[in-house]
Enzyme design. Structure first.
Site, short mmCIF file in Angstrom:
data_model
loop_
_atom_site.label_atom_id
_atom_site.label_comp_id
_atom_site.label_asym_id
_atom_site.label_seq_id
_atom_site.Cartn_x
_atom_site.Cartn_y
_atom_site.Cartn_z
N ASP A 16 0.81 -1.21 0.00
CA ASP A 16 0.00 0.00 0.00
C ASP A 16 0.85 1.26 0.00
O ASP A 16 0.67 2.15 -0.84
CB ASP A 16 -0.95 0.01 1.21
N ARG A 96 0.83 5.43 18.33
CA ARG A 96 0.53 6.41 17.29
C ARG A 96 0.97 7.83 17.63
O ARG A 96 1.55 8.51 16.79
CB ARG A 96 -0.96 6.38 16.94
N ASP A 125 -6.63 4.63 13.13
CA ASP A 125 -5.29 5.18 12.93
C ASP A 125 -5.29 6.49 12.16
O ASP A 125 -4.48 7.38 12.43
CB ASP A 125 -4.39 4.15 12.23
N SER A 181 -4.63 -8.64 8.89
CA SER A 181 -3.67 -7.55 8.94
C SER A 181 -3.06 -7.49 10.33
O SER A 181 -3.67 -7.89 11.32
CB SER A 181 -4.34 -6.22 8.59
#
Length: 413
Positions: A16, A96, A125, A181
């Protein structure tokens, strides 16, 4: 003045973000690739070489592992693990803001006007990255391709990405893609999507990477002693082999090792995303689970009960704030300050037994404990007169008696 054509891209080296890197170049941007080292199992040199091959001006890979532990994980430990919806220990959510802060540092150093990421428009996210970016650099602009019609209409599925990759010389994965994922850092690994989207599907035991499945853990327990100062772990001692760790990063990694060996911290949950949908995830957070258990025990041992009632509400608020991406907000800053203030007397050692996916507290000691052995003893009177309990009970029974009188009056009995 910021460079109108330079963008810092959060780049993992996967399909990606590799396609996004080339697409940004196609749109006329100059790309600085960025990848934070938060302890994930990553071939950083391979990612750097791939970014350069695809046309990035440079790649910056800051090592933020120590600050991740000390400035993000440790405040969560003070909040008893900051368990979102009572179970999720926020491994991704805590990483994050650490990553966003490092990315904005790079954007400022490179005089970039833009930052970009590969997060989708459905998850948490995107919110965490972008709120962090805007909070730390109000003039930054975010390019989020998966929320741009010109991108997602062009790449409607992974097949379209594969075709684009082949056309533009982007190396494709040489190993089959996992049917889910993953997101990994030194605190945890999360698994979602793919076959896990069906909540009825049991996750395969061989999926786990940080921890063994509890069924496969050793038959012999391991005893640890954790020492806290102001609510922070400062030392771990393995009472079986004498291993001692005091450095924050080493201490946390060691707890991951021991917890993983014994299958600790593996959960399968359905949670509520901030954006409004439920998602199913598998998380393994071995070190975090050990610390949450030990810290909670030490906190109860040393903290006044009414202070702790308020503090528990702050723990919940903090977990919500972190999960929703508001680490850099004034309310989260205030919450962290209050939680930290509450930890002044959370000091001492907790002895634990780690066994078959569970953490058991077996002893504790603190020079600042509010536990009074003489006062609570069944064998010593202490500074307490039992006669006082009669009035205490009568005063507390008064409202119950009045409530019963009302029920009788209304004919509810």
């Amino acid at each position: 003045m910021a460079d109108d054509k330079r963008v810092v891209l959060a780049y993992s080296g996967g399909l990606d973000t590799s396609c996004i890197l080339v697409w940004l170049l196609e749109q006329g941007y100059r790309v600085v690739a960025f990848l934070a080292n938060v302890g994930q199992d990553e071939d950083f040199e391979a990612a750097k070489a791939k970014a350069a091959k695809l046309g990035a001006e440079k790649m910056v890979i800051p090592d933020v592992r120590k600050e991740f532990v000390e400035e993000f994980i440790w405040p969560a430990v003070q909040a008893n693990g900051a368990a979102y919806e009572d179970r999720y220990l926020l491994g991704t959510a805590l990483a994050r803001p650490c990553i966003a802060r490092a990315m904005i540092k790079v954007a400022k150093a490179e005089n970039a006007r833009y930052v970009s990421h590969g997060a989708t428009g459905k998850g948490n996210d995107q919110i965490r990255f972008e709120l962090g970016a805007y909070a730390l650099h109000p003039n930054i602009e975010v390019i989020a391709p998966w929320k741009m019609p010109e991108f997602y209409n062009r790449f409607e599925g992974r097949n379209a990405l594969f075709e684009y990759a082949e056309k533009n010389g982007i190396p494709l994965p040489v190993t089959p893609k996992s049917p889910w994922s993953m997101d990994a850092n030194l605190m945890h690994i999360s698994y979602e999507s793919g076959i896990l989207e069906d909540p009825k599907t049991e996750f395969p035991k061989d999926m786990l990477q940080m921890a063994v499945h509890p069924e496969d853990a050793p038959d012999k327990p391991e005893r640890l002693e954790l020492e806290f100062k102001k609510g922070l772990p400062i030392k771990v001692t393995n009472l079986e082999d004498g291993t001692v760790k005091e450095d924050a990063l080493e201490l946390f990694l060691y707890l991951n090792q021991i917890g993983g060996k014994h299958g600790v911290g593996v959960i399968d949950i359905v949670e509520n995303r901030f954006i409004g949908m439920k998602s199913r995830g598998i998380y393994e957070t071995p070190g975090g689970a050990i610390l949450a258990t030990a810290h909670t025990d030490m906190e109860v041992f040393t903290m006044d009960k009414e202070v702790r009632r308020i503090k528990r509400e702050l723990d919940v608020k903090f977990s919500d704030q972190v999960y929703r991406g508001f680490w850099f907000s004034p309310e989260c800053e205030f919450t962290r300050f209050c939680i930290n203030k509450s930890q002044e007397h959370v000091e001492g050692t907790v002895r634990l037994k780690v066994y078959k996916g569970s953490v058991y507290v077996i002893a504790r000691h603190s020079p600042l404990s509010l536990y009074n052995e003489e006062l609570v003893s069944m064998n010593v009177q202490g500074n307490y007169d039992p006669v006082d309990a009669k009035g205490f009970i009568k005063v507390n029974a008064l409202r119950l008696q009045e409530y019963e009188r009302l029920r009788n009056k209304l004919g509810h009995n």
